[in-house]
Design a protein around this motif. Structure first.
Motif, mmCIF file in Angstrom:
data_model
loop_
_atom_site.group_PDB
_atom_site.id
_atom_site.type_symbol
_atom_site.label_atom_id
_atom_site.label_comp_id
_atom_site.label_asym_id
_atom_site.label_seq_id
_atom_site.Cartn_x
_atom_site.Cartn_y
_atom_site.Cartn_z
ATOM 1 N N GLU A 75 22.021 45.379 6.639
ATOM 2 C CA GLU A 75 20.890 46.214 7.036
ATOM 3 C C GLU A 75 20.879 47.442 6.135
ATOM 4 O O GLU A 75 21.769 48.288 6.198
ATOM 5 N N THR A 76 19.885 47.511 5.260
ATOM 6 C CA THR A 76 19.827 48.599 4.278
ATOM 7 C C THR A 76 19.368 49.889 4.939
ATOM 8 O O THR A 76 18.388 49.909 5.671
ATOM 9 N N GLN A 77 20.094 50.953 4.657
ATOM 10 C CA GLN A 77 19.727 52.281 5.123
ATOM 11 C C GLN A 77 19.629 53.207 3.915
ATOM 12 O O GLN A 77 20.350 53.049 2.942
ATOM 13 N N ILE A 90 15.279 48.188 -10.822
ATOM 14 C CA ILE A 90 14.399 47.364 -9.986
ATOM 15 C C ILE A 90 14.823 47.510 -8.529
ATOM 16 O O ILE A 90 15.923 47.937 -8.222
ATOM 17 N N ASP A 91 13.943 47.187 -7.648
ATOM 18 C CA ASP A 91 14.163 47.048 -6.186
ATOM 19 C C ASP A 91 14.380 48.309 -5.385
ATOM 20 O O ASP A 91 15.173 48.257 -4.467
ATOM 21 N N PRO A 92 13.781 49.331 -5.360
ATOM 22 C CA PRO A 92 13.515 50.246 -6.468
ATOM 23 C C PRO A 92 14.767 51.085 -6.655
ATOM 24 O O PRO A 92 15.137 51.860 -5.773
ATOM 25 N N GLY A 93 15.483 50.844 -7.731
ATOM 26 C CA GLY A 93 16.706 51.574 -8.012
ATOM 27 C C GLY A 93 17.951 50.974 -7.395
ATOM 28 O O GLY A 93 19.029 51.550 -7.490
ATOM 29 N N PHE A 94 17.862 49.795 -6.732
ATOM 30 C CA PHE A 94 19.055 49.165 -6.177
ATOM 31 C C PHE A 94 19.824 48.399 -7.257
ATOM 32 O O PHE A 94 21.027 48.236 -7.177
ATOM 33 N N VAL A 95 19.093 47.900 -8.245
ATOM 34 C CA VAL A 95 19.699 47.120 -9.321
ATOM 35 C C VAL A 95 19.269 47.720 -10.656
ATOM 36 O O VAL A 95 18.085 48.029 -10.850
#
Length: 205
Positions: free
Chosen positions: A92-94, A193-198
């Motif tokens: 669960e992304t926070q 991307i993802d935005p800024g996760f990768v």
């Protein structure tokens, strides 16, 4: 776009139930099943070969419409290799925002991940997305994480760049330097991307 979620799937052989050959076969089928159904692989890790236990974990993004099929495939693999279970953890992304401006005296110093994201924001990418390969990562028993192998184009999860135990990696002015088993490599930052996760990097020639 279809509903997606991030999953960490793990297998192990800590009880030595499988021979090395059977473990290798099990691991190969496990990763192949995950890759055949996932939309994106964020990481693929195994315990060091000399450790007294064996385990492996793959982090990936998957669409809701293919989740049930992959879970069935993994259940069949567990039965084929006499496993009590295969771990499946949905993340669960926070989002945690800053509480104080970076300019405030006494604020926490900028991290490698912060520097990478700042550079990506200041240098927007205007080209096409480039297919990226996966990193091979090892984690020592003391928590130290190292990048063992890296292809020409890599997609790095920002969580890895934030990992407190990450070693052999440095960043400055859009270039990521990595000490791998095959030597020191330099990668130019392309885009986030993802935005800024990768973050996607390409090796410098």
């Amino acid at each position: 776009m279809a509903d997606t979620h991030t999953v960490y799937a793990s297998i192990g052989n800590s009880d030595d139930k499988l021979t090395q050959a059977r473990w290798s076969e099990f691991h190969g089928k496990f990763t192949a099943a995950v890759r055949s159904h996932s939309l994106r692989i964020y990481g693929d890790w195994t315990s060091p070969g000399a450790d007294p236990w064996q385990n492996a974990c793959v982090a990936f993004e998957i669409g809701s419409e293919t989740t049930a099929r992959l879970r069935r495939d993994l259940a069949e693999l567990a039965a084929e290799y006499d496993q009590g279970s295969i771990a499946w953890a949905e993340a669960e992304t926070q989002f945690i925002g800053p509480t104080t401006p970076a300019s405030v005296v006494g604020a926490a110093p900028s991290t490698l991940a912060d520097d990478v994201l700042d550079w990506a924001r200041e240098h927007p990418w205007t080209g096409d997305l480039i297919p990226a390969g996966d990193l091979t990562i090892e984690q020592d028993r003391d928590g130290t994480v190292r990048i063992v192998e890296a292809p020409e184009v890599i997609a790095v999860d920002i969580a890895l760049l934030r990992h407190h135990g990450l070693a052999g990696v440095a960043y400055a002015d859009g270039v990521l330097a990595i000490d791998t088993e095959s030597g020191a490599l330099r990668y130019r930052l392309l885009y986030a991307i993802d935005p800024g996760f990768v973050i996607v990097f390409r090796r410098e020639s």
